[in-house]
Design an enzyme around this catalytic site. Structure first.
Site, PDB file in Angstrom:
ATOM      1  N   GLU A 121       0.811  -1.220   0.000  1.00  0.00           N
ATOM      2  CA  GLU A 121       0.000   0.000   0.000  1.00  0.00           C
ATOM      3  C   GLU A 121       0.844   1.270   0.000  1.00  0.00           C
ATOM      4  OE1 GLU A 121      -3.468   0.265  -0.098  1.00  0.00           O
ATOM      5  OE2 GLU A 121      -3.370  -1.868  -0.558  1.00  0.00           O
ATOM      6  N   GLU A 167      -1.388   9.718   0.240  1.00  0.00           N
ATOM      7  CA  GLU A 167      -1.706   9.331  -1.133  1.00  0.00           C
ATOM      8  C   GLU A 167      -1.023  10.272  -2.120  1.00  0.00           C
ATOM      9  OE1 GLU A 167      -5.721   8.614  -3.878  1.00  0.00           O
ATOM     10  OE2 GLU A 167      -5.869   9.061  -1.723  1.00  0.00           O
ATOM     11  N   ASN A 226     -14.573   6.565   7.120  1.00  0.00           N
ATOM     12  CA  ASN A 226     -13.536   5.739   7.748  1.00  0.00           C
ATOM     13  C   ASN A 226     -12.775   6.524   8.818  1.00  0.00           C
ATOM     14  OD1 ASN A 226     -13.836   3.205   6.498  1.00  0.00           O
ATOM     15  ND2 ASN A 226     -12.767   3.911   4.654  1.00  0.00           N
TER      16      ASN A 226
END
Length: 359
Positions: A212, A221, A259
């Site tokens: 990831e 990100e 989340n």
């Protein structure tokens, strides 16, 4: 010619024994071998050991990383004992280690580097240098080491040396101490089931984390164009930190306002209003990764934790993280990348990979 005559005269005196005492000893003959390195021992900064006929000095705390190592912790001080492996106190006639051969606890083998190892636990031929939980260095002709197995911070089954081996190029943000501090949030993580299962779960989590984040390189990100997409205004609490504030962060790249809200509630942290905590506090970052692993099915049918401790296999952890985006033929190359990393990490931890690796 004067210089030549002087050298001839010097040689004659040496033969006669007149100048033997003033000839300097070579570096190799002057250096005595320090105590042999032991995998289970803890070495602090400035500790000196010998390994394979060379002396080394520890620059900082280390355990389980054989000199010369890969992290830079060991400083090579040069050959010792005349440049050969120091005497081991007896003559060994033990067989050469062979990969794939079953070894019972107590078996002694000669490894390819010339050193001897004793099996601490039954194993199907794991590499003695890699699988340090199964093998311990053995002093030939003496008694097997009696040091207790290492006790790692927080009781974690991955040592700092193994963590460094898994992530040699990681971002300094992702600290081992931060990971260990995060373990208290979910005590069942990597502590459920047998010793093998615990190591398999730790390897599975860290393998997915590696994938990831590009090897724990990326804290946030990288595609900033995605940032505004992670705000679901259909939630009653909305996006109080701003529409573009809930992009992927941390080892599992936590994203979406719902989340952050769920993780914040579970961890008692204000992540909905301050999602930046995940990229500024290493312990918080690790906690969010473990939170997802332990509590969220994601697009799968079970949590990644349950997949590993109940025997569903590594493939189901991939499904819980990315579902059909990768599984069922969605992206076999990405699945293979995760599986390959998992196989590498279980090798470092000295256990088998288990069944059901793919999804």
């Amino acid at each position: 010619m004067t210089r030549l005559r002087a050298l001839v005269a010097l040689a004659a005196l040496i033969v006669a024994g007149g100048l033997v005492a003033v000839i300097p000893a070579t570096a190799a003959s002057a250096a005595a071998c320090s105590a042999s390195w032991q995998a289970s021992a803890v070495y602090w900064g400035d500790a000196q050991v010998s390994h394979n006929g060379r002396n080394y000095r520890a620059k900082w705390w280390t355990q389980n990383e054989a000199p010369p190592g890969t992290t830079g912790v060991w400083e090579d001080l040069g050959a010792c004992g005349g440049g050969t492996t120091p005497p081991t106190g007896g003559t060994c006639t033990y067989p050469n280690w062979a990969a794939g051969t079953w070894y019972a606890a107590g078996a002694i083998v000669r490894y390819t580097n010339g050193s001897y190892y004793i099996a601490e636990h039954d194993n199907p031929g794991y590499d003695p240098v890699v699988s340090t939980w199964y093998w311990e260095p053995y002093t030939c002709g003496g008694q097997p080491p009696t040091s207790p197995p290492p006790t790692n911070p927080g009781g974690f089954v991955v040592t700092e040396a193994q963590f460094n081996q898994m992530f040699p190029g990681r971002n300094s943000f992702y600290t081992y101490s931060g990971l260990v501090a995060a373990l208290s949030a979910y005590p069942a993580f990597a502590r459920t089931g047998s010793a093998t299962v615990q190591r398999q779960e730790a390897a599975a989590f860290l393998a997915n984390v590696y994938h990831e984040t590009g090897g724990l390189v990326h804290v946030v990100e990288q595609n900033t164009a995605n940032y505004p997409h992670y705000c679901d205004y259909g939630q009653p609490y909305g996006c109080p930190a701003g529409q573009a504030a809930y992009y992927g962060r941390g080892p599992i790249q936590l994203s979406w306002n719902f989340n952050y809200n769920a993780a914040g509630n579970a961890l008692n942290l204000p992540l909905l209003t301050n999602p930046w905590l995940v990229q500024t506090d290493a312990s918080v970052a690790w906690k969010t990764g473990i939170w997802y692993w332990m509590t969220q099915n994601g697009p799968g049918t079970m949590t990644a934790h349950n997949a590993m401790v109940n025997g569903a296999g590594f493939g189901q952890t991939i499904r819980s993280i990315n579902g059909s985006i990768e599984c069922n033929g969605g992206n076999p190359a990405q699945v293979q990348s995760r599986v390959t990393r998992y196989q590498q990490f279980v090798g470092i931890l000295g256990v088998s990979a288990g069944a059901n690796l793919y999804c």
